[in-house]
Design a protein around this motif. Structure first.
Motif, PDB file in Angstrom:
ATOM      1  N   ARG A   1       1.855  -3.154   8.857  1.00  0.00           N
ATOM      2  CA  ARG A   1       2.968  -2.291   9.135  1.00  0.00           C
ATOM      3  C   ARG A   1       4.489  -2.964   9.413  1.00  0.00           C
ATOM      4  O   ARG A   1       4.875  -2.947  10.115  1.00  0.00           O
ATOM      5  CB  ARG A   1       2.795  -0.606   9.708  1.00  0.00           C
TER       6      ARG A   1
ATOM      7  N   ALA B   1      -3.169   3.587   3.856  1.00  0.00           N
ATOM      8  CA  ALA B   1      -3.815   2.436   5.134  1.00  0.00           C
ATOM      9  C   ALA B   1      -3.118   2.495   6.290  1.00  0.00           C
ATOM     10  O   ALA B   1      -1.998   1.979   6.809  1.00  0.00           O
ATOM     11  CB  ALA B   1      -2.994   1.323   4.167  1.00  0.00           C
TER      12      ALA B   1
ATOM     13  N   THR C   1      -2.444   1.151  10.161  1.00  0.00           N
ATOM     14  CA  THR C   1      -2.944   0.231  10.803  1.00  0.00           C
ATOM     15  C   THR C   1      -1.981  -0.025  11.968  1.00  0.00           C
ATOM     16  O   THR C   1      -0.273   0.109  12.267  1.00  0.00           O
ATOM     17  CB  THR C   1      -2.731  -0.693  10.055  1.00  0.00           C
TER      18      THR C   1
ATOM     19  N   GLY D   1      -4.865  -8.815   7.222  1.00  0.00           N
ATOM     20  CA  GLY D   1      -4.834  -7.137   6.669  1.00  0.00           C
ATOM     21  C   GLY D   1      -3.480  -6.427   6.177  1.00  0.00           C
ATOM     22  O   GLY D   1      -2.741  -7.624   6.317  1.00  0.00           O
ATOM     23  N   PRO D   2      -3.829  -5.604   6.731  1.00  0.00           N
ATOM     24  CA  PRO D   2      -2.666  -4.221   6.692  1.00  0.00           C
ATOM     25  C   PRO D   2      -1.547  -4.497   7.551  1.00  0.00           C
ATOM     26  O   PRO D   2      -2.072  -5.055   9.022  1.00  0.00           O
ATOM     27  CB  PRO D   2      -2.583  -3.051   6.649  1.00  0.00           C
TER      28      PRO D   2
ATOM     29  N   ALA E   1       0.808  -1.171  -0.016  1.00  0.00           N
ATOM     30  CA  ALA E   1       0.671  -0.081   0.286  1.00  0.00           C
ATOM     31  C   ALA E   1       0.862   1.131   0.216  1.00  0.00           C
ATOM     32  O   ALA E   1       0.298   2.133  -0.976  1.00  0.00           O
ATOM     33  CB  ALA E   1      -0.344   0.240   1.054  1.00  0.00           C
TER      34      ALA E   1
ATOM     35  N   THR F   1       3.946  -0.481   4.511  1.00  0.00           N
ATOM     36  CA  THR F   1       2.678  -1.286   4.736  1.00  0.00           C
ATOM     37  C   THR F   1       2.084  -2.235   3.607  1.00  0.00           C
ATOM     38  O   THR F   1       2.117  -1.774   2.469  1.00  0.00           O
ATOM     39  CB  THR F   1       2.068   0.100   4.939  1.00  0.00           C
ATOM     40  N   LEU F   2       2.118  -3.229   3.876  1.00  0.00           N
ATOM     41  CA  LEU F   2       1.687  -4.564   3.458  1.00  0.00           C
ATOM     42  C   LEU F   2      -0.048  -4.683   3.385  1.00  0.00           C
ATOM     43  O   LEU F   2      -0.738  -5.040   4.558  1.00  0.00           O
ATOM     44  CB  LEU F   2       2.973  -5.467   2.992  1.00  0.00           C
ATOM     45  N   HIS F   3      -0.577  -5.599   2.946  1.00  0.00           N
ATOM     46  CA  HIS F   3      -1.613  -6.621   3.038  1.00  0.00           C
ATOM     47  C   HIS F   3      -1.637  -8.302   2.756  1.00  0.00           C
ATOM     48  O   HIS F   3      -1.835  -8.668   1.867  1.00  0.00           O
ATOM     49  CB  HIS F   3      -2.595  -5.906   1.992  1.00  0.00           C
ATOM     50  N   ASP F   4      -1.983  -8.540   3.999  1.00  0.00           N
ATOM     51  CA  ASP F   4      -2.240  -9.693   3.876  1.00  0.00           C
ATOM     52  C   ASP F   4      -3.136 -10.459   3.791  1.00  0.00           C
ATOM     53  O   ASP F   4      -3.854 -10.217   4.290  1.00  0.00           O
ATOM     54  CB  ASP F   4      -0.950 -10.715   5.198  1.00  0.00           C
ATOM     55  N   PRO F   5      -3.359 -11.206   3.554  1.00  0.00           N
ATOM     56  CA  PRO F   5      -4.872 -12.296   3.183  1.00  0.00           C
ATOM     57  C   PRO F   5      -5.267 -12.398   4.372  1.00  0.00           C
ATOM     58  O   PRO F   5      -6.521 -12.097   3.948  1.00  0.00           O
ATOM     59  CB  PRO F   5      -4.578 -13.063   2.740  1.00  0.00           C
TER      60      PRO F   5
END
Length: 281
Positions: free
Chosen positions: A134, A183, A185, A131-132, A98, A124-128
């Motif tokens: 950092r 995003a 978080t 969720g978000p 993100a 900041t990424l999105h894990d399935p």
């Protein structure tokens, strides 16, 4: 989510061989990681890394197909011939990203003490499933105690600031401008080579339960008061007589119950540090 963190010593093994390929192979041998956080990555420092290390972020990107690679330079300078040189941290991930931010850490004067600038890279990424998340990776000062303490305090404050943004986000926006909603978080992982041991005064600065940005040590979440397994000086004693733990994975409060496993590769010698893998459920 599986994350590996590793101080690579500019991808130089104890045999003197400089090989980003061996670093990637070593990380993959630990598990099918989603995120790889590396410290001491060099660009154009031939005295350190020779011909094999002129652009290590580019070499690592080639070795990690399907991953996005983000390099943050703590040191960004030019030599006497105008050649740009950089040295810092790298985050690679196959998960959707993100945003990416790079934070210089404090560098207070400490006369006559060997030191260099330090920083923290935040992806900041999105894990399935989670969720978000950092992901923050850093490498704190080794020689200067005042600088290392200032940097530990800054990391705690930085995490607290991020958490406050998640609790009280800015006005939402979908206008496509830089004010576009971010995003935010409170789910955070801070990892890297902290150049401090669990008994040092900087450690509780990060982990004590005082309000504001507390971080939990994944090792202690899993093992309680059992002494940390060492991650440095297992085979090379140039920097001290005994092995120590200084490479940690720290988690924000909302992630502390997600830790399922922590593994340290104590056999590899392709760096002077040992890699650490944490798995979150």
């Amino acid at each position: 989510m599986k994350l590996v963190t590793w101080n690579t010593q500019w991808c130089c093994g104890l045999d003197g061989v400089i090989s980003p390929e061996r670093i990637v192979q070593g990380a993959r041998a630990m598990g099918d990681f989603d995120v790889l956080c590396l410290q001491e990555i060099a660009v154009n420092y031939p005295r350190l890394a020779g011909d094999a290390g002129h652009d290590q972020p580019a070499l690592l990107a080639q070795l990690l197909p399907g991953f996005q690679v983000f390099f943050g330079a703590a040191v960004d300078e030019s030599d006497a011939h105008g050649q740009r040189r950089r040295f810092g941290n790298l985050v690679a991930t196959r998960l959707p990203v993100a945003q990416v931010q790079h934070h210089p850490l404090p560098y207070p004067a400490d006369a006559g003490v060997r030191s260099m600038p330090r920083m923290c890279t935040v992806v900041t990424l999105h894990d399935p499933r989670l969720g978000p998340v950092r992901v923050m990776t850093t490498h704190l000062e080794y020689y200067s105690k005042p600088q290392r303490m200032a940097q530990a305090r800054a990391l705690r404050a930085l995490n607290a600031e991020y958490e406050a943004q998640a609790l009280s986000p800015p006005e939402p926006s979908d206008d496509g401008s830089p004010f576009q909603t971010k995003a935010h978080t409170a789910q955070a992982i801070l990892c890297g080579d902290f150049n401090l041991e669990p008994g040092d005064p900087e450690y509780p600065v990060l982990t004590d339960p005082a309000p504001g940005g507390r971080l939990w040590d994944a090792w202690r979440l899993l093992h309680g008061d059992t002494p940390h397994a060492p991650t440095f000086r297992l085979y090379d004693r140039r920097y001290g007589p005994e092995p120590v733990a200084c490479d940690f994975v720290l988690l924000s409060d909302v992630l502390k119950d997600r830790v399922r496993a922590l593994t340290i590769d104590t056999a590899t010698q392709v760096s002077d540090h040992q890699p650490v893998m944490v798995e979150l459920a």
